[in-house]
Design an enzyme around this catalytic site. Structure first.
Site, PDB file in Angstrom:
ATOM      1  N   ILE A   1     -12.880  14.732  33.890  1.00 34.93           N
ATOM      2  CA  ILE A   1     -12.336  15.880  33.166  1.00 34.93           C
ATOM      3  C   ILE A   1     -13.413  16.935  32.975  1.00 34.93           C
ATOM      4  CG2 ILE A   1     -11.208  16.686  31.084  1.00 34.93           C
ATOM      5  CD1 ILE A   1     -10.010  13.918  30.749  1.00 34.93           C
ATOM      6  N   GLU A   2     -14.511  16.554  32.334  1.00 33.78           N
ATOM      7  CA  GLU A   2     -15.555  17.548  32.137  1.00 33.78           C
ATOM      8  C   GLU A   2     -16.865  16.850  31.825  1.00 33.78           C
ATOM      9  OE1 GLU A   2     -15.374  19.824  28.600  1.00 33.78           O
ATOM     10  OE2 GLU A   2     -14.525  18.205  27.420  1.00 33.78           O
ATOM     11  N   GLU A   3     -17.935  17.643  31.925  1.00 32.33           N
ATOM     12  CA  GLU A   3     -19.238  17.137  31.544  1.00 32.33           C
ATOM     13  C   GLU A   3     -19.800  18.058  30.486  1.00 32.33           C
ATOM     14  OE1 GLU A   3     -22.110  16.787  34.657  1.00 32.33           O
ATOM     15  OE2 GLU A   3     -23.733  16.492  33.229  1.00 32.33           O
ATOM     16  N   GLY A   4     -20.246  17.477  29.393  1.00 38.45           N
ATOM     17  CA  GLY A   4     -20.845  18.288  28.341  1.00 38.45           C
ATOM     18  C   GLY A   4     -22.263  17.842  28.089  1.00 38.45           C
TER      19      GLY A   4
ATOM     20  N   TYR B   1     -23.207  16.136  25.664  1.00 35.43           N
ATOM     21  CA  TYR B   1     -23.191  14.814  25.040  1.00 35.43           C
ATOM     22  C   TYR B   1     -22.817  13.715  26.015  1.00 35.43           C
ATOM     23  CZ  TYR B   1     -18.700  16.921  25.309  1.00 35.43           C
ATOM     24  OH  TYR B   1     -17.623  17.573  25.799  1.00 35.43           O
ATOM     25  N   GLY B   2     -22.104  14.046  27.083  1.00 27.99           N
ATOM     26  CA  GLY B   2     -21.701  12.985  27.994  1.00 27.99           C
ATOM     27  C   GLY B   2     -20.644  13.428  28.986  1.00 27.99           C
TER      28      GLY B   2
ATOM     29  N   VAL C   1     -16.723  13.011  30.438  1.00 30.49           N
ATOM     30  CA  VAL C   1     -15.390  12.576  30.029  1.00 30.49           C
ATOM     31  C   VAL C   1     -14.530  12.418  31.273  1.00 30.49           C
ATOM     32  CG1 VAL C   1     -13.407  13.048  28.581  1.00 30.49           C
ATOM     33  CG2 VAL C   1     -15.639  13.886  27.899  1.00 30.49           C
TER      34      VAL C   1
ATOM     35  N   ASP D   1     -18.846  21.511  14.261  1.00 23.74           N
ATOM     36  CA  ASP D   1     -18.755  22.137  15.587  1.00 23.74           C
ATOM     37  C   ASP D   1     -17.296  22.419  15.941  1.00 23.74           C
ATOM     38  OD1 ASP D   1     -19.670  23.298  17.861  1.00 23.74           O
ATOM     39  OD2 ASP D   1     -19.967  21.442  18.964  1.00 23.74           O
TER      40      ASP D   1
END
Lengths: 325, 474
Positions: free
Chosen positions: B120-123, B125-126, B128, B242
């Protein structure tokens, strides 16, 4: 409701204590007691609030129902749990502080585990005995951080601990402090709760906080001679008479049992000028009793070697990197 | 030639493939559902059987022992009578005690219980990804914690706090943490996954993609859910720290859930000293920008205000390039702080050296009213309150829920009536609406033949009128 409830040990987990280890149950109890005391001492030297240290006590008790005691050095497990709870609280402590405190507590000069009522000649304060070399610090940090992850993993990352201390104060307020000086009875109740952390009956893993709080209030009131309500007041706080009775006896027995345990532990650490029992002490004790130590040695020995080997290699790599840069 | 022209309108191969895939997925889902139902049925039967057996056994034992077991010895006399009475009617006389179930503790399950479907995505923090639980077929979101082996502090405290807080939370507008799983190799713990419920969208990508803004009623639904989630968090002494549109998830049933608790933490009252380095810049409250170290839920409410504005315009409200620019944008929108609007403002660490335009000459008040001409007076009142410079003056989440704005027409839309969107996380995409091409050169003009247009305007009288223009309310 999360501040009212804790995950509890399952009957299977409690039963496994008798089979998971080759360790006799009274040795397990002794180790449990010594390590919990060590955590408390470290909490004081690290200037952590008791709420943080008590959480570390509870997490450590849970951890030892999931993984065998002998798989890691007891003082390291103690350091890892207190590091973890401090990190999650508003009072984080650095690995460096932790290393210094544990180096002192485990040294010859330590005041830890000397009976305060009957003090032996105070140990000579020899700073060289708790001097921490850089290599020793790195090794300690690596062990503690690896153990932090292990503890978390063994508990499925659930670090939730609801302590009964605030509940006990709330209940005392509801009971209008039973007509005795507030701080006297509150201090006594909190003392019972703190002592219960050291109990080998693992009261914090078998009872919910409300029951612990009621039992502590009951014990404190009896000690002080405060008049309790005539009715079954514990039911107001959702505690059964039977559970209360069990906890009252359990909490009252910690004091005498602890004193005996201190003497036993001193005997076990024959000749050692240390305050804390180690895995080697336990192995020697087992050998003295003629229990086959081979199994324990083999299992734990290999693991230690592998770990130390890995730590050593990491240190070397770091050194070479630093030299290169 | 007519047939060739027609082919431009018809489904092409990509569409056909997509259709086939969708169909296949649907069938798979159907199969899993049937299987699950069957299993549940079996389990139920088994449970009933064991319950019946246990009951029969209890009955037999009760007959044999005749009374409660011996270990339940009671000492006080009134309990004895109660016990005797209980023998005849146990349910009415036994004290009703609350039981606090806290569950158990033990090792986590393995990540192998889940099949990964897509990223799904990369942020920061980690990572997903979308995954499916093998045993049940349920779709979940797997969030893998980023672990920096060079980090001297061990496991990241943000990830641990997120787990700790989400485990304690249980609210319909807060994303649910089902469990934490680890990689199979447990000798080195580096693969830690949070198993979260899967929601199709995040609000940010919807806002970016939607051709028309949300209706007023839809904004209210979203905002009310956000406020009720924030109220729950603040009630439980949790600051999110946040809140922003990309951290708000939305499912296809119109339900909004607050996610990403990497910055969140428990606080007390009075609030402890906290770091000011929280909240994404565009949603950061002015007191944080001015360096306060003691703050409370009001910083989350400021973010809610920014989100409110973003829902109305589909654009982040205050897009500062850096801290100074952000403060400038805030003062431009909300006015310059004065002794009346924010009495304690000068005592903040970064406010001492601040030079502000004197309020004597030009207007230095709030321009919110002018910026949102289509918002009702109550809406502007709420937005003004949320974006009050003085944190003391912002409404709490509970006060916000009781605000006039949510009771006014148009009423918040029912969640079930919420429009749906193609899910980016679920790898759906908006159907391309292809416009017909210009006629090709040399193409023969279509022969209309005999066509009847008389029916087009029939029924016009019955259609609803109005909505032709909107009033500008200033």
């Amino acid at each position: 409701m999360s501040h009212m409830s804790n995950p509890l040990a399952t009957p299977d987990q409690l039963f496994q204590r008798r089979s998971i280890d080759a360790l006799p149950i009274e040795l397990q109890d002794a180790i449990f007691f010594a390590t919990q005391c060590l955590t408390q001492a470290a909490g004081i030297l690290l200037q952590l609030p008791q709420s943080v240290t008590a959480q570390a006590n509870v997490l450590l008790a849970r951890y030892w129902l999931v993984e065998p005691m002998m798989s890691h050095e007891f003082s390291d497990v103690s350091a890892a749990t207190i590091y973890l709870t401090a990190k999650l609280s508003a009072h984080p402590r650095s690995p460096r502080d932790l290393a210094n405190v544990y180096a002192y507590l485990l040294s010859r000069s330590t005041a830890f585990f000397h009976n305060p009522k009957n003090p032996p000649p105070p140990p000579p304060n020899d700073p060289s005995s708790y001097y921490l070399s850089e290599a020793a610090y790195h090794a300690f940090r690596n062990r503690v951080l690896a153990l932090e992850a292990r503890v978390l993993c063994a508990l499925a990352f659930d670090t939730h601990v609801a302590l009964p201390h605030p509940l006990a104060v709330t209940y005392l307020q509801a009971l209008e402090f039973l007509g005795v000086p507030k701080d006297r009875i509150a201090k006594k109740a909190v003392a019972y709760l703190n002592a219960a952390l050291l109990s080998p009956q693992m009261l914090y893993l078998t009872s919910q906080p409300n029951a612990l709080a009621v039992a502590a209030v009951y014990n404190a009131a009896r000690d002080i001679g405060a008049k309790m309500p005539e009715c079954e007041w514990w039911e107001v706080f959702d505690v059964e008479r039977e559970e209360l009775g069990f906890l009252v006896v359990g909490m009252r027995s910690v004091d005498g049992w602890g004193r005996k345990m201190r003497a036993d532990l001193k005997g076990m650490m024959r000749g050692a000028e240390r305050g804390m029992v180690t895995r080697r002490d336990v192995e020697d004790e087992l050998r003295r009793r003629g229990v086959e130590v081979v199994v324990v040695r083999a299992a734990s020995g290999n693991e230690v070697d592998a770990e130390e080997e890995a730590a050593r290699r990491m240190d070397e790599k770091m050194a070479s990197l630093e030299a290169g840069g | 030639m007519a047939s060739k022209a027609k082919s431009r309108w018809a489904d092409d191969e990509a569409d056909a493939a997509l259709e086939a895939q969708l169909k296949k997925e649907k069938e798979e889902k159907k199969r899993l559902k049937a299987e699950k139902a069957r299993r549940l049925e079996e389990e139920k039967k088994a449970r009933e059987a064991t319950a019946a057996a246990a009951q029969a056994q209890a009955q037999a034992e009760g007959d044999g022992a005749n009374g409660p077991p011996a270990k339940r010895r009671r000492i006080s006399p009134e309990r004895e009578t109660a016990q005797a009475a209980a023998a005849s009617d146990e349910n009415t006389n036994a004290p009703k005690l609350l039981r606090f179930g806290g569950g158990a503790f033990g090792r986590p399950r393995s990540v192998e219980n889940y099949d990964k479907l897509n990223d799904i995505e990369e942020g920061a923090y980690g990572w997903v990804s979308r995954a499916k639980e093998v045993a049940t077929g349920e779709v979940v979101a797997l969030k893998r914690l980023k672990i920096d082996p060079k980090d001297r502090g061990g496991l990241p405290v943000t990830g641990l706090r997120e787990i700790q807080i989400l485990k304690d939370c249980d609210h319909r507008n807060v994303v649910k943490l089902r469990e934490v799983v680890v990689g199979d190799d447990t000798s080195r713990i580096e693969n830690i996954f949070l198993v979260l419920e899967f929601l199709e969208h995040d609000l940010k990508s919807i806002l970016e993609d939607m051709p028309e803004p949300f209706l007023a009623s839809e904004v209210k639904t979203l905002l009310r859910q956000l406020a009720s989630g924030v109220a729950y968090l603040h009630d439980n002494w949790i600051l999110h720290r946040d809140l922003k549109t990309s951290n708000l998830l939305l499912n296809n049933r119109g339900q909004l859930k607050i996610a990403d608790f990497g910055m969140a933490r428990y606080v007390g009252d009075p609030p402890p000293k906290l770091t000011q380095l929280v909240v994404t810049l565009w949603y950061r409250a002015p007191e944080l920008l001015l360096g306060t170290s003691r703050y409370d839920g009001a910083i989350d409410m400021w973010s809610v205000g920014c989100i409110f504005g973003e829902l109305l315009t589909r654009e982040p409200l205050l897009q500062g390039r850096n801290e100074v620019d952000e403060l400038t944008k805030i003062f431009e929108l909300c006015g310059v702080p004065t002794e009346e609007s924010w009495p304690s403002f000068r005592r903040l660490p970064n406010a001492r050296g601040l030079r502000l335009p004197s309020s004597g000459g030009r207007a230095t008040g709030s321009t919110i009213r002018a910026k949102f001409p289509l918002l009702t007076a109550a809406g502007v009142g709420l937005l003004n309150g949320l974006l009050a410079l003085d944190p003391e003056k912002r409404p709490t989440a509970k006060e916000m829920l009781a605000h006039e704005y949510f009771r006014q027409d148009p009423k918040p839309k029912q969640e079930a009536m919420f429009p749906t969107f193609p899910s980016k996380a679920g790898q759906e995409r908006r159907r391309r609406r292809e416009t017909p091409n210009a006629p090709a050169r040399g193409q023969q003009a279509a022969d209309l033949g005999a066509v009847d247009f008389t029916g087009i305007f029939s029924g016009r009288e019955r259609e609803e009128r109005g909505g032709g223009f909107s009033l500008r309310m200033v």
